[in-house]
Design a protein around this motif. Structure first.
Motif, PDB file in Angstrom:
ATOM      1  N   LYS A 108       0.826  -1.215   0.000  1.00 26.45           N
ATOM      2  CA  LYS A 108       0.000   0.000   0.000  1.00 26.45           C
ATOM      3  C   LYS A 108       0.857   1.261   0.000  1.00 26.45           C
ATOM      4  N   GLU A 109       1.975   1.230   0.710  1.00 21.70           N
ATOM      5  CA  GLU A 109       2.874   2.382   0.783  1.00 21.70           C
ATOM      6  C   GLU A 109       3.818   2.464  -0.413  1.00 21.70           C
ATOM      7  N   GLY A 110       3.744   1.476  -1.311  1.00 26.15           N
ATOM      8  CA  GLY A 110       4.608   1.475  -2.486  1.00 26.15           C
ATOM      9  C   GLY A 110       6.048   1.094  -2.189  1.00 26.15           C
ATOM     10  N   LEU A 111       6.277   0.422  -1.059  1.00 29.08           N
ATOM     11  CA  LEU A 111       7.630   0.067  -0.651  1.00 29.08           C
ATOM     12  C   LEU A 111       8.086  -1.284  -1.196  1.00 29.08           C
ATOM     13  N   ILE A 112       7.134  -2.156  -1.509  1.00 33.22           N
ATOM     14  CA  ILE A 112       7.459  -3.420  -2.166  1.00 33.22           C
ATOM     15  C   ILE A 112       6.459  -3.642  -3.285  1.00 33.22           C
ATOM     16  N   ASP A 113       6.846  -4.499  -4.217  1.00 36.57           N
ATOM     17  CA  ASP A 113       5.987  -4.847  -5.340  1.00 36.57           C
ATOM     18  C   ASP A 113       5.882  -6.365  -5.380  1.00 36.57           C
ATOM     19  N   LEU A 114       4.701  -6.886  -5.135  1.00 33.57           N
ATOM     20  CA  LEU A 114       4.486  -8.333  -5.175  1.00 33.57           C
ATOM     21  C   LEU A 114       4.069  -8.790  -6.570  1.00 33.57           C
ATOM     22  N   GLN A 115       4.207  -7.914  -7.537  1.00 38.79           N
ATOM     23  CA  GLN A 115       3.907  -8.207  -8.940  1.00 38.79           C
ATOM     24  C   GLN A 115       2.499  -8.761  -9.116  1.00 38.79           C
TER      25      GLN A 115
END
Length: 150
Positions: A108-115
């Protein structure tokens, strides 16, 4: 040797809490059953982290998000209003629920991308890699040079 910060929801004395500690060598952990890389923080290619290209800022933001995820069934339900069924012997909660909530918060915070993967699916896959529910079935089996002996 791989070092890092361990964050884990723990249950002790009938209370849930957040365990946060530095680990010098993850391979020596007595409680770690799986190390699963979800995302690499690469400031050269991940400019969307809103951290001004600073690794320390990225670490601080990730830490802040993790520490703000509620720990424990009651805290979780009061914040999210959603019931998740966890381990009945641990007040109906578990660290897997917490970890899924952490993943959702970091996405949600844009800190990781689970693709595009759902955090619950990621957790289910990770758990399938961690081994059987009954760990005693792993005793005396050879895992490519690693043998578990009890």
């Amino acid at each position: 040797m791989t070092s890092g910060m361990l964050f884990h929801a723990i249950y002790a004395k009938d209370n849930w809490g957040l365990d946060r500690r530095h680990i010098n060598d993850l391979s020596t952990s007595k409680s770690l059953c799986l190390l699963y890389r979800l995302h690499t923080v690469d400031l050269a290619t991940n400019g969307d982290l809103a951290t001004n290209g600073d690794l320390a800022s990225a670490y601080n933001k990730i830490t802040e998000v993790i520490e703000n995820v509620p720990v424990g069934r009651q805290a979780r339900e009061s914040q999210f209003g959603e019931v998740r069924l966890g381990n009945p012997s641990l007040d109906g909660y578990d660290c897997v629920i917490w970890t899924g909530d952490v993943l959702r918060a970091l996405v949600k915070e844009g800190l990781i991308d689970l693709q595009g993967r759902d955090p619950d699916d990621v957790m289910a896959h990770a758990r399938s890699l961690a081994g059987p529910e009954d760990a005693t079935t792993m005793v005396n089996k050879d895992f490519g040079g690693l043998k578990i002996i009890m």
